[in-house]
Design a protein around this motif. Structure first.
Motif, short mmCIF file in Angstrom:
data_model
loop_
_atom_site.label_atom_id
_atom_site.label_comp_id
_atom_site.label_asym_id
_atom_site.label_seq_id
_atom_site.Cartn_x
_atom_site.Cartn_y
_atom_site.Cartn_z
N ALA A 175 -0.90 -17.43 15.30
CA ALA A 175 -2.10 -18.23 15.50
C ALA A 175 -3.05 -17.97 14.33
O ALA A 175 -3.16 -16.84 13.85
N ASP A 176 -3.69 -19.01 13.88
CA ASP A 176 -4.74 -18.90 12.85
C ASP A 176 -4.33 -18.06 11.65
O ASP A 176 -5.12 -17.28 11.13
N GLY A 177 -3.10 -18.20 11.22
CA GLY A 177 -2.63 -17.50 10.03
C GLY A 177 -2.17 -16.08 10.26
O GLY A 177 -1.82 -15.37 9.31
N ALA A 178 -2.15 -15.62 11.50
CA ALA A 178 -1.66 -14.28 11.83
C ALA A 178 -0.36 -14.41 12.59
O ALA A 178 -0.28 -15.15 13.57
N LEU B 259 -0.34 -11.69 7.56
CA LEU B 259 -1.60 -12.40 7.50
C LEU B 259 -1.59 -13.33 6.30
O LEU B 259 -1.32 -12.89 5.18
N SER B 260 -1.88 -14.58 6.54
CA SER B 260 -1.93 -15.56 5.46
C SER B 260 -3.31 -15.50 4.80
O SER B 260 -4.26 -14.95 5.38
N PRO B 261 -3.44 -16.07 3.64
CA PRO B 261 -4.77 -16.16 3.02
C PRO B 261 -5.77 -16.87 3.95
O PRO B 261 -6.94 -16.51 3.99
N GLN B 262 -5.30 -17.85 4.73
CA GLN B 262 -6.16 -18.55 5.68
C GLN B 262 -6.76 -17.56 6.68
O GLN B 262 -7.94 -17.61 7.00
N VAL C 266 -5.30 -10.97 16.02
CA VAL C 266 -4.10 -10.13 15.97
C VAL C 266 -3.80 -9.54 17.34
O VAL C 266 -2.65 -9.54 17.79
N VAL C 267 -4.82 -9.08 18.04
CA VAL C 267 -4.61 -8.52 19.38
C VAL C 267 -4.08 -9.59 20.34
O VAL C 267 -3.14 -9.35 21.10
N SER C 268 -4.66 -10.77 20.29
CA SER C 268 -4.22 -11.87 21.15
C SER C 268 -2.79 -12.30 20.83
O SER C 268 -1.97 -12.52 21.75
N VAL C 269 -2.47 -12.42 19.56
CA VAL C 269 -1.12 -12.82 19.15
C VAL C 269 -0.12 -11.74 19.54
O VAL C 269 0.98 -12.04 20.00
#
Length: 104
Positions: A15-18, A33-36, A49-52
């Motif tokens: 999610a969201d680049g993670a 982790l993406s640059p985004q 990160v915790v949610s993913v």
């Protein structure tokens, strides 16, 4: 039937680049982790990160219970819960249950 290899079970979520990959029980295997993702700020990134990781853990535990069911039958869910491998079905749900969940 051969013994299931629980070490090869992984759960992966993004999610969201993670992107997080875990083993059964939530053992962290990798975080990408993406640059985004880096643009969101530390607090948001940490929450993401915790949610993913929670979603990835639910997927891995669901897959482990699926294998336990093949070996133990109807007692699989109870045994999985006793081993701390419970999961929220909402977190585990997605279209990739049958794809890319073991390595080896």
């Amino acid at each position: 039937m051969s013994e299931p290899d629980f070490a090869t079970i992984v759960g992966k979520a993004s999610a969201d680049g993670a992107t997080v990959e875990v083993g059964v029980g939530g053992r962290l295997r990798s975080v990408q982790l993406s640059p985004q993702a880096m643009r969101y700020g530390a607090a948001y990134l940490a929450d993401t990160v915790v949610s993913v990781a929670a979603r990835a853990t639910a997927k891995a535990n669901q897959r482990a219970q699926h294998l336990y069911a093949q070996v133990l039958g109807r007692d699989a869910a109870r045994v999985g819960e006793q081993l701390g491998l419970g999961y929220d079905p909402e977190l585990a749900s997605d279209d990739d249950f049958d794809r890319d969940w073991t390595r080896g």
